[in-house]
Write an enzyme that holds these catalytic residues in place. Structure first.
Site, PDB file in Angstrom:
ATOM      1  N   SER A  98      61.549  73.101 101.689  1.00  0.00           N
ATOM      2  CA  SER A  98      60.877  72.496 102.846  1.00  0.00           C
ATOM      3  C   SER A  98      59.411  72.898 102.882  1.00  0.00           C
ATOM      4  O   SER A  98      58.532  72.060 103.148  1.00  0.00           O
ATOM      5  CB  SER A  98      61.539  72.946 104.160  1.00  0.00           C
ATOM      6  OG  SER A  98      62.887  72.579 104.172  1.00  0.00           O
ATOM      7  N   THR A 139      56.691  65.232 115.229  1.00  0.00           N
ATOM      8  CA  THR A 139      57.732  65.310 116.264  1.00  0.00           C
ATOM      9  C   THR A 139      57.211  66.009 117.517  1.00  0.00           C
ATOM     10  O   THR A 139      56.484  66.988 117.436  1.00  0.00           O
ATOM     11  CB  THR A 139      58.935  66.094 115.713  1.00  0.00           C
ATOM     12  OG1 THR A 139      59.357  65.485 114.497  1.00  0.00           O
ATOM     13  CG2 THR A 139      60.085  66.122 116.697  1.00  0.00           C
ATOM     14  N   GLU A 140      57.633  65.479 118.660  1.00  0.00           N
ATOM     15  CA  GLU A 140      57.262  66.089 119.945  1.00  0.00           C
ATOM     16  C   GLU A 140      58.536  66.421 120.724  1.00  0.00           C
ATOM     17  O   GLU A 140      59.605  65.888 120.407  1.00  0.00           O
ATOM     18  CB  GLU A 140      56.400  65.111 120.754  1.00  0.00           C
ATOM     19  CG  GLU A 140      55.096  64.786 120.045  1.00  0.00           C
ATOM     20  CD  GLU A 140      54.161  63.950 120.887  1.00  0.00           C
ATOM     21  OE1 GLU A 140      54.573  63.468 121.973  1.00  0.00           O
ATOM     22  OE2 GLU A 140      53.003  63.790 120.442  1.00  0.00           O
ATOM     23  N   HIS A 143      59.912  63.151 121.775  1.00  0.00           N
ATOM     24  CA  HIS A 143      59.851  62.047 120.802  1.00  0.00           C
ATOM     25  C   HIS A 143      60.172  62.546 119.406  1.00  0.00           C
ATOM     26  O   HIS A 143      59.299  63.063 118.713  1.00  0.00           O
ATOM     27  CB  HIS A 143      58.481  61.359 120.845  1.00  0.00           C
ATOM     28  CG  HIS A 143      58.165  60.804 122.198  1.00  0.00           C
ATOM     29  ND1 HIS A 143      57.440  61.494 123.133  1.00  0.00           N
ATOM     30  CD2 HIS A 143      58.545  59.638 122.793  1.00  0.00           C
ATOM     31  CE1 HIS A 143      57.367  60.775 124.247  1.00  0.00           C
ATOM     32  NE2 HIS A 143      58.031  59.644 124.066  1.00  0.00           N
ATOM     33  N   GLY A 245      54.300  56.691 105.819  1.00  0.00           N
ATOM     34  CA  GLY A 245      53.986  56.706 104.381  1.00  0.00           C
ATOM     35  C   GLY A 245      54.171  58.104 103.799  1.00  0.00           C
ATOM     36  O   GLY A 245      54.670  58.269 102.686  1.00  0.00           O
ATOM     37  N   GLY A 348      87.807  83.279 101.993  1.00  0.00           N
ATOM     38  CA  GLY A 348      87.057  84.171 102.884  1.00  0.00           C
ATOM     39  C   GLY A 348      85.714  84.556 102.300  1.00  0.00           C
ATOM     40  O   GLY A 348      84.715  84.678 103.024  1.00  0.00           O
ATOM     41  N   GLU A 371      63.182  64.544 108.903  1.00  0.00           N
ATOM     42  CA  GLU A 371      62.659  63.424 108.097  1.00  0.00           C
ATOM     43  C   GLU A 371      63.529  62.185 108.269  1.00  0.00           C
ATOM     44  O   GLU A 371      63.792  61.452 107.320  1.00  0.00           O
ATOM     45  CB  GLU A 371      62.617  63.810 106.615  1.00  0.00           C
ATOM     46  CG  GLU A 371      61.932  65.126 106.382  1.00  0.00           C
ATOM     47  CD  GLU A 371      60.567  64.966 105.778  1.00  0.00           C
ATOM     48  OE1 GLU A 371      60.174  63.818 105.522  1.00  0.00           O
ATOM     49  OE2 GLU A 371      59.912  65.977 105.588  1.00  0.00           O
ATOM     50  N   HIS A 374      70.507  61.175 109.789  1.00  0.00           N
ATOM     51  CA  HIS A 374      71.518  60.407 109.058  1.00  0.00           C
ATOM     52  C   HIS A 374      71.700  59.024 109.699  1.00  0.00           C
ATOM     53  O   HIS A 374      71.791  58.005 109.001  1.00  0.00           O
ATOM     54  CB  HIS A 374      72.814  61.220 109.117  1.00  0.00           C
ATOM     55  CG  HIS A 374      73.875  60.770 108.175  1.00  0.00           C
ATOM     56  ND1 HIS A 374      73.713  60.752 106.817  1.00  0.00           N
ATOM     57  CD2 HIS A 374      75.140  60.318 108.413  1.00  0.00           C
ATOM     58  CE1 HIS A 374      74.826  60.313 106.239  1.00  0.00           C
ATOM     59  NE2 HIS A 374      75.692  60.038 107.190  1.00  0.00           N
TER      60      HIS A 374
END
Ligand SMILES: Cc1cc2nc3c(=O)[nH]c(=O)nc-3n(C[C@H](O)[C@H](O)[C@H](O)COP(=O)(O)OP(=O)(O)OC[C@H]3O[C@@H](n4cnc5c(N)ncnc54)[C@H](O)[C@@H]3O)c2cc1C
Length: 392
Positions: A98, A139-140, A143, A245, A348, A371, A374
């Site tokens: 990332s 991102t907010e 939003h 983009g 386990g 990003e 799903h």
């Protein structure tokens, strides 16, 4: 953590389709992950800390701007090399991938594509070498899937812009030197601004208590009357298409990266199943475990073919956003399912940090959400094939 004995599965001889350069780039990244990531990453994930000492290594393997031209400090590689680097890094950890994805596709890419020559010269070489780290603010709090509704905004004050608003869930934010921030102008049009650490009114508090991507630093970007020089506006593209983009490029990298996480889970589970004896024989000899392993390698192979073909289309500038959405969605879903099955094969032991599987599984919960979730990628495919918008 157990020693890294990773052997990459290549069931359909995909190596035959790679060039010598692809293999050299991939193998260098693979060796680096074995040497510099695998021995330390579990501890950093447990401590929820980003290992800053790996920044130089990421730069050396070409992970910062793999496809950015060499004149700007990038590696000047093709899209398949970029994908292979992402695959290898995520084989180590999705959080590390990332960090590299954000730097390359969400910070360097918009400066390269939408910036001025002065901006390219000023920022790209420093970002390619890792001297500066970047973050991407889209991102907010209110939003996420609908970034077009953003409220972060800037006003033209004559000799500078005045930026106000807040971004949430921003990878690399706590330590970034620069942030590419998407904000609306007075006409409501979205534009990109380069905000630098140290500008008055700009702060980057860290987000804690994550169960996922724990070795990646996540935080906020807060702007309170930040004076941004006019020279920091990215002038060559505006509107929501500009950040989208960048996301196309990052999502393409994720489609490859997820294969790395899946390969690591499969390889670990296969080795464990051949060694673990129950009822007098290796558990790999039981049909139920073979079903899991056989389905895993089938899904990995399908994902590899999807990513490779997408890479060819990207190299020819023919890949559509919808094709990229399909690959991101399919490959991350494939990886998370494989992580869950692999975890079960280890019984386990699968829940411990002795093995990488549970870390991959938790990381992939973020990867399947960021990003574009799903669901959102499915809606993109739906819109593409029907021509009907089911978003709203
Ligand atoms: C660890 C991490 C790192 C991140 N890094 C960054 C970063 O660097 N920069 C950045 O800008 N952002 C980043 N993000 C943010 C990420 O992109 C958002 O979390 C993502 O876009 C989803 O937004 P949301 O969390 O607000 O969820 P929401 O948009 O609130 O969605 C919640 C649920 O509703 C569903 N949903 C939403 N709209 C619809 C619809 N129309 N139809 C059907 N279902 C719908 C979604 O699929 C989801 O299941 C990061 C997130 C995480 C977790």
């Amino acid at each position: 953590m157990k020693p890294d004995l990773f052997e990459a599965p290549d069931y359909y001889n995909l190596d035959d389709l790679l060039t010598e350069e692809h293999k050299l780039v991939r193998d260098a990244a693979r060796e680096w992950v074995k040497r510099d990531i695998s021995p330390i990453i579990e501890d950093y994930a447990q401590r929820a800390e980003f290992p800053k000492q790996i920044i130089n290594g990421l730069a050396e393997i070409g992970a910062f701007g793999p496809y950015i031209p060499e004149e700007y400090g990038g590696a000047g590689l093709d899209q398949i090399s970029y994908g292979l680097i992402m695959q290898e890094i995520e084989r180590g950890d999705s959080g590390v991938r990332s960090t590299a994805s954000v730097q390359s596709s969400l910070v360097m890419y918009p400066i390269w594509k939408y910036g001025t020559e002065e901006q390219r010269q000023k920022y790209l070489p420093k970002l390619a070498s890792g001297e500066w780290m970047g973050s991407f603010g889209l991102t907010e709090p209110d939003h996420g899937s609908n970034p077009g509704g953003m409220t972060t905004n800037y006003k033209d004050m004559g000799d500078h812009y005045l930026l106000n608003g807040a971004k949430l869930w921003i990878s690399n934010s706590p330590f970034c030197n620069v942030a590419v921030v998407w904000a609306k102008n007075e006409e409501g049009r979205i534009n990109g601004l380069i905000v630098e650490r140290g500008m008055e009114g700009f702060s980057t508090p860290e987000t804690h208590n994550k169960w996922s991507l724990r070795a990646s630093a996540t935080g906020e970007l807060i702007f309170q009357d930040v004076k941004v020089p006019k020279a920091n506006l990215l002038p060559n593209k505006s509107g929501l298409g500009a950040p989208l983009g960048c996301l196309d490029s990052a999502r393409y990298g994720i489609a490859w990266g997820a294969i790395g996480a899946a390969m690591d889970c499969y390889d670990t589970a296969l080795r464990y199943a051949k060694e673990r004896i129950q009822f007098g024989k290796p558990i790999a000899a039981f049909q139920l475990q073979q079903k899991k392993l056989a389905e895993m390698i089938t899904e990995i192979t399908k994902a590899q073919l999807l990513a490779f073909r997408l890479g060819q289309l990207k190299n020819e500038n023919k890949a559509t956003s919808a094709q990229i959405s399909m690959a991101k969605r399919n490959n991350v879903d494939m990886a998370i399912k494989i992580a869950r099955e692999a975890r079960q094969i280890l019984g386990g032991m699968g829940i411990t940090g002795e093995y990488s599987i549970m870390r991959h599984m938790m990381n992939l919960e973020s990867v399947i959400t960021y990003e574009g979730t799903h669901d959102i990628h499915l809606l993109i495919t739906g819109l593409d094939i029907t021509g009907l918008n089911a978003f709203k």
